[in-house]
Scaffold this motif. Structure first.
Motif, PDB file in Angstrom:
ATOM      1  N   SER A   1       0.828  -1.199   0.000  1.00 56.90           N
ATOM      2  CA  SER A   1       0.000   0.000   0.000  1.00 56.90           C
ATOM      3  C   SER A   1       0.864   1.251   0.000  1.00 56.90           C
ATOM      4  O   SER A   1       0.635   2.189  -0.771  1.00 56.90           O
ATOM      5  CB  SER A   1      -0.925   0.004   1.221  1.00 56.90           C
ATOM      6  OG  SER A   1      -1.919  -0.989   1.115  1.00 56.90           O
ATOM      7  N   ALA A   2       1.865   1.269   0.866  1.00 56.10           N
ATOM      8  CA  ALA A   2       2.742   2.448   0.964  1.00 56.10           C
ATOM      9  C   ALA A   2       3.465   2.694  -0.348  1.00 56.10           C
ATOM     10  O   ALA A   2       3.604   3.846  -0.790  1.00 56.10           O
ATOM     11  CB  ALA A   2       3.731   2.272   2.110  1.00 56.10           C
ATOM     12  N   GLU A   3       3.925   1.637  -0.983  1.00 54.18           N
ATOM     13  CA  GLU A   3       4.646   1.791  -2.250  1.00 54.18           C
ATOM     14  C   GLU A   3       3.719   2.289  -3.352  1.00 54.18           C
ATOM     15  O   GLU A   3       4.111   3.124  -4.184  1.00 54.18           O
ATOM     16  CB  GLU A   3       5.277   0.453  -2.649  1.00 54.18           C
ATOM     17  CG  GLU A   3       6.463   0.058  -1.774  1.00 54.18           C
ATOM     18  CD  GLU A   3       6.922  -1.377  -2.014  1.00 54.18           C
ATOM     19  OE1 GLU A   3       8.084  -1.680  -1.695  1.00 54.18           O
ATOM     20  OE2 GLU A   3       6.114  -2.189  -2.505  1.00 54.18           O
ATOM     21  N   LEU A   4       2.495   1.796  -3.385  1.00 53.97           N
ATOM     22  CA  LEU A   4       1.542   2.233  -4.409  1.00 53.97           C
ATOM     23  C   LEU A   4       1.140   3.691  -4.217  1.00 53.97           C
ATOM     24  O   LEU A   4       1.008   4.448  -5.189  1.00 53.97           O
ATOM     25  CB  LEU A   4       0.309   1.327  -4.394  1.00 53.97           C
ATOM     26  CG  LEU A   4       0.534  -0.080  -4.965  1.00 53.97           C
ATOM     27  CD1 LEU A   4      -0.600  -1.011  -4.566  1.00 53.97           C
ATOM     28  CD2 LEU A   4       0.681  -0.025  -6.477  1.00 53.97           C
ATOM     29  N   ILE A   5       0.945   4.091  -2.975  1.00 50.90           N
ATOM     30  CA  ILE A   5       0.614   5.489  -2.693  1.00 50.90           C
ATOM     31  C   ILE A   5       1.771   6.395  -3.110  1.00 50.90           C
ATOM     32  O   ILE A   5       1.571   7.440  -3.738  1.00 50.90           O
ATOM     33  CB  ILE A   5       0.262   5.673  -1.203  1.00 50.90           C
ATOM     34  CG1 ILE A   5      -1.060   4.968  -0.887  1.00 50.90           C
ATOM     35  CG2 ILE A   5       0.187   7.158  -0.836  1.00 50.90           C
ATOM     36  CD1 ILE A   5      -1.382   4.883   0.589  1.00 50.90           C
ATOM     37  N   GLU A   6       2.970   5.980  -2.812  1.00 50.19           N
ATOM     38  CA  GLU A   6       4.156   6.753  -3.191  1.00 50.19           C
ATOM     39  C   GLU A   6       4.299   6.816  -4.711  1.00 50.19           C
ATOM     40  O   GLU A   6       4.670   7.854  -5.272  1.00 50.19           O
ATOM     41  CB  GLU A   6       5.410   6.132  -2.570  1.00 50.19           C
ATOM     42  CG  GLU A   6       6.680   6.929  -2.830  1.00 50.19           C
ATOM     43  CD  GLU A   6       7.915   6.312  -2.192  1.00 50.19           C
ATOM     44  OE1 GLU A   6       8.995   6.916  -2.263  1.00 50.19           O
ATOM     45  OE2 GLU A   6       7.799   5.194  -1.618  1.00 50.19           O
TER      46      GLU A   6
ATOM     47  N   VAL B   1       2.896  10.869 -10.719  1.00 54.41           N
ATOM     48  CA  VAL B   1       2.241  10.631 -12.012  1.00 54.41           C
ATOM     49  C   VAL B   1       0.747  10.942 -12.039  1.00 54.41           C
ATOM     50  O   VAL B   1       0.142  10.982 -13.107  1.00 54.41           O
ATOM     51  CB  VAL B   1       2.462   9.175 -12.495  1.00 54.41           C
ATOM     52  CG1 VAL B   1       3.919   8.926 -12.824  1.00 54.41           C
ATOM     53  CG2 VAL B   1       1.963   8.165 -11.463  1.00 54.41           C
ATOM     54  N   LEU B   2       0.136  11.167 -10.879  1.00 52.89           N
ATOM     55  CA  LEU B   2      -1.289  11.505 -10.824  1.00 52.89           C
ATOM     56  C   LEU B   2      -1.468  12.966 -10.430  1.00 52.89           C
ATOM     57  O   LEU B   2      -0.817  13.444  -9.499  1.00 52.89           O
ATOM     58  CB  LEU B   2      -2.025  10.630  -9.806  1.00 52.89           C
ATOM     59  CG  LEU B   2      -2.412   9.208 -10.222  1.00 52.89           C
ATOM     60  CD1 LEU B   2      -3.129   8.514  -9.067  1.00 52.89           C
ATOM     61  CD2 LEU B   2      -3.311   9.224 -11.444  1.00 52.89           C
TER      62      LEU B   2
END
Length: 406
Positions: free
Chosen positions: A10-15, A20-21
């Motif tokens: 989760s932390a990696e995806l949020i980072e 890019v968003l």
């Protein structure tokens, strides 16, 4: 042999989203990877009770079997034709939606904002062709603290500076009056008024419920003034308040209804302008359209949504469980809650600012395994799927009590 890619945390995806968003949202730090019914699961396998339901887009829960079946069945046949051709699902969808809402005609669109924009265009066209307002003079009266979407025209009549600042110049033709104030509304209506556009319950403002008789007064005023009553039921409609439409609590029938969110069953974006033939009949070919509006997949899912609502089961559930919600929130007043407003399975809960902001309370709830979302200041919104059980609802209220206690 290439090793399979490692699943990111989760932390990696949020980072990874950060560079890019575009930063137009500030989500809670949870990364959902699966869902069923009233529950969602993050990439680490933690489960959360969904008490937001996609701002009412998931009134029937995540992946409702009847809706998933309708989508699968249609995916195997036909998904898009554009409106250049007819498709075999659109007539049935329009017939049943018109019957469900007690109206004559349907203008299918995709998003809620598109429905609002379409409603504005229809109201103006009606004002010129039927009411006789001089060209380019039509006005629409709206309420302060409204939320109807985020297009440039819609934010032109928003009173939320966060939504407006930096996006001008703004579209003219709107008058803003206080919500729940019939005298102010009457003073604003004149011979140029095409429509009064309001939410029967203001959702984004914190689930603001008008006084009894307000909607009836709006209906009487607009009829007397010879202008349209356009009700934005995108969040409040389709079962959320214990009725098919929130205006039904006062037995009111607007000239035009704006629907969305739950109409797509949480599967595809589906919205619609639904109204009388005298109003929607002003549109002619080439004057308005949408490539995806009324596509076969959307029509199939929308029809399945209407079928669920035709039973009355979900309206009854929202009304009955709404009593449980109100009683539970009443018990929390003085224990961190300073006030609340609720109708059906929809509540705006005002938390004592000394305890925390709405965002902070939502983050504490997340740690308790419940997902909700803040709105302005220290207010949080609760809008669970209408499929929630009484046990799940009471559990969520217990989690809220713990979150308020810190």
């Amino acid at each position: 042999m290439t090793a399979p890619a490692r699943t990111r945390t989760s932390a990696e995806l949020i980072e990874a989203e950060e560079p890019v968003l575009a930063h137009n949202y500030h989500p809670l730090p949870v990364v959902v990877s699966g869902a069923e019914g009233t529950w969602v699961e993050d990439v680490e396998g933690r489960r959360y009770l969904d008490m937001l339901a996609g701002y009412s887009a998931l009134n029937f829960g995540h992946r409702h079997p009847a809706l998933i079946e309708a989508a699968h069945r249609q995916l195997d046949r036909l998904t898009l034709t554009s409106r250049a051709f007819h498709n075999d699902k659109l007539a049935g969808f329009a017939e049943r939606l018109a019957a469900l809402t007690g109206q004559d005609m349907v203008l299918p669109m995709n998003t809620g904002a598109e429905a609002v924009e379409s409603g504005i265009k229809v109201a103006r066209k009606w004002a010129y062709e039927v009411k006789g307002v001089p060209a380019d003079r039509a006005t629409i009266v709206v309420a302060a603290d409204n939320f109807h979407g985020r297009t440039t025209t819609i934010v032109s009549f928003s009173t939320d500076e966060t939504a407006r600042s930096g996006f001008g110049p703004f579209t003219p033709g709107f008058k803003v009056v206080p919500y729940n104030d019939l005298a102010a509304l009457e003073a604003a209506v004149d011979e140029t008024t095409a429509a009064v556009l309001i939410e029967p319950i203001q959702g984004e403002a914190g689930v603001i419920i008008p006084d009894e008789g307000y909607l009836t007064g709006v209906r009487e005023l607009t009829r007397r003034a010879g202008c349209l009553f356009v009700a934005d039921e995108i969040q409040s409609g389709l079962g959320r308040t214990g009725r098919t439409l929130a205006v039904e609590h006062e037995g009111v029938v607007p000239d035009v209804l704006l629907l969305g969110k739950a109409l797509g069953g949480g599967i595809v974006p589906v919205s619609a302008v639904v109204g009388s033939r005298d109003v929607l009949g002003v549109l002619r070919p080439g004057e308005h359209g949408s490539t995806f509006g009324g596509n076969p997949l959307a029509a199939a899912v929308g029809t399945a949504v209407v079928e669920l609502l035709e039973t009355g089961e979900f309206q009854r559930r929202a009304e009955e469980l709404g009593t449980v919600l109100r009683e539970g929130l009443s018990e929390l007043v003085g224990k961190g809650v300073v006030g609340f407003r609720a109708r059906g399975l929809w509540a705006g809960v005002d938390v004592d600012p000394a305890i925390g902001t709405g965002r902070e309370i939502s983050e504490r709830l997340m740690r308790e395994g419940v997902l909700a979302k803040d709105t302005h200041g220290s207010t949080i919104r609760l809008a669970p799927p209408l499929t929630i059980t009484e046990e799940e609802l009471r559990s969520a209220l217990g989690s809220l009590e713990k979150a308020l206690a810190g």
